[in-house]
Design a protein around this motif. Sequence first.
Motif, PDB file in Angstrom:
ATOM      1  N   ASP A   1      -0.320  12.132   2.376  1.00 31.06           N
ATOM      2  CA  ASP A   1      -1.239  13.264   2.478  1.00 31.06           C
ATOM      3  C   ASP A   1      -1.241  14.069   1.185  1.00 31.06           C
ATOM      4  O   ASP A   1      -2.276  14.543   0.736  1.00 31.06           O
ATOM      5  CB  ASP A   1      -0.856  14.180   3.647  1.00 31.06           C
ATOM      6  N   TYR A   2      -0.038  14.212   0.592  1.00 33.57           N
ATOM      7  CA  TYR A   2       0.097  14.997  -0.629  1.00 33.57           C
ATOM      8  C   TYR A   2       1.359  14.569  -1.370  1.00 33.57           C
ATOM      9  O   TYR A   2       2.392  14.330  -0.752  1.00 33.57           O
ATOM     10  CB  TYR A   2       0.205  16.495  -0.294  1.00 33.57           C
TER      11      TYR A   2
ATOM     12  N   SER B   1      -3.824  14.992  -3.491  1.00 37.92           N
ATOM     13  CA  SER B   1      -4.059  14.931  -2.043  1.00 37.92           C
ATOM     14  C   SER B   1      -4.657  13.590  -1.662  1.00 37.92           C
ATOM     15  O   SER B   1      -5.292  12.921  -2.477  1.00 37.92           O
ATOM     16  CB  SER B   1      -5.014  16.044  -1.620  1.00 37.92           C
ATOM     17  N   SER B   2      -4.490  13.219  -0.399  1.00 35.59           N
ATOM     18  CA  SER B   2      -5.083  11.999   0.171  1.00 35.59           C
ATOM     19  C   SER B   2      -4.837  10.776  -0.715  1.00 35.59           C
ATOM     20  O   SER B   2      -5.761  10.094  -1.136  1.00 35.59           O
ATOM     21  CB  SER B   2      -6.578  12.200   0.405  1.00 35.59           C
ATOM     22  N   VAL B   3      -3.578  10.487  -0.966  1.00 39.31           N
ATOM     23  CA  VAL B   3      -3.200   9.380  -1.842  1.00 39.31           C
ATOM     24  C   VAL B   3      -3.336   8.046  -1.108  1.00 39.31           C
ATOM     25  O   VAL B   3      -2.875   7.902   0.020  1.00 39.31           O
ATOM     26  CB  VAL B   3      -1.750   9.560  -2.340  1.00 39.31           C
ATOM     27  N   SER B   4      -3.982   7.094  -1.759  1.00 42.77           N
ATOM     28  CA  SER B   4      -4.100   5.732  -1.247  1.00 42.77           C
ATOM     29  C   SER B   4      -4.161   4.785  -2.443  1.00 42.77           C
ATOM     30  O   SER B   4      -5.164   4.737  -3.153  1.00 42.77           O
ATOM     31  CB  SER B   4      -5.362   5.583  -0.388  1.00 42.77           C
TER      32      SER B   4
ATOM     33  N   THR C   1       0.846  -1.190   0.000  1.00 38.01           N
ATOM     34  CA  THR C   1       0.000   0.000   0.000  1.00 38.01           C
ATOM     35  C   THR C   1       0.881   1.241   0.000  1.00 38.01           C
ATOM     36  O   THR C   1       1.941   1.270   0.630  1.00 38.01           O
ATOM     37  CB  THR C   1      -0.947   0.039   1.214  1.00 38.01           C
TER      38      THR C   1
ATOM     39  N   THR D   1       0.553   5.315   0.701  1.00 39.76           N
ATOM     40  CA  THR D   1      -0.306   6.373   1.223  1.00 39.76           C
ATOM     41  C   THR D   1       0.506   7.655   1.403  1.00 39.76           C
ATOM     42  O   THR D   1       1.701   7.617   1.691  1.00 39.76           O
ATOM     43  CB  THR D   1      -0.946   5.980   2.572  1.00 39.76           C
TER      44      THR D   1
END
Length: 142
Positions: A19-20, A29-32, A15, A17
């Motif tokens: 924030d930016y 933004s908010s990468v997952s 995974t 992840t």
Amino acid sequence: MKIRAVGTGTDKTATITADYVSLEGIGFSSVSLTLNLGTTGENALDTGAIGNSTWYAVWLITSQRGEKLGCVAHAATDAATAVTKPTLPSGYAISRFIGFVFSHTDASRLVPSTQLQDWLWVYAAPASHPPTSLMTNNMTGG
């Protein structure tokens, strides 16, 4: 940014992840994302099949205008191949190296690891270290 491979059973996923993140001035933004080394293409290996005891350079990828964000892994078998940009899936034009994952000795799964920014923790002894030329040249956001 964080890359995490759990590495249990036959899990070939990691995974990603954050924030930016920014790729050539295009921000997300908010990468997952989930990277699956059991297949090829978008959010997977760039080409081929997962190998035994192999370091994979992980790259974020986006389209020319930033309509989508994905990831690919590229086999980093030595310093020369490690610095080679990945083969991008159709629709993607921009890539940014972000870290490494390592496959198990029988290629059945990824070795458990966590990378947080420039720090990589591997929870089992890998047969080798990531190619140092890629780490020193790109770990600061190249």
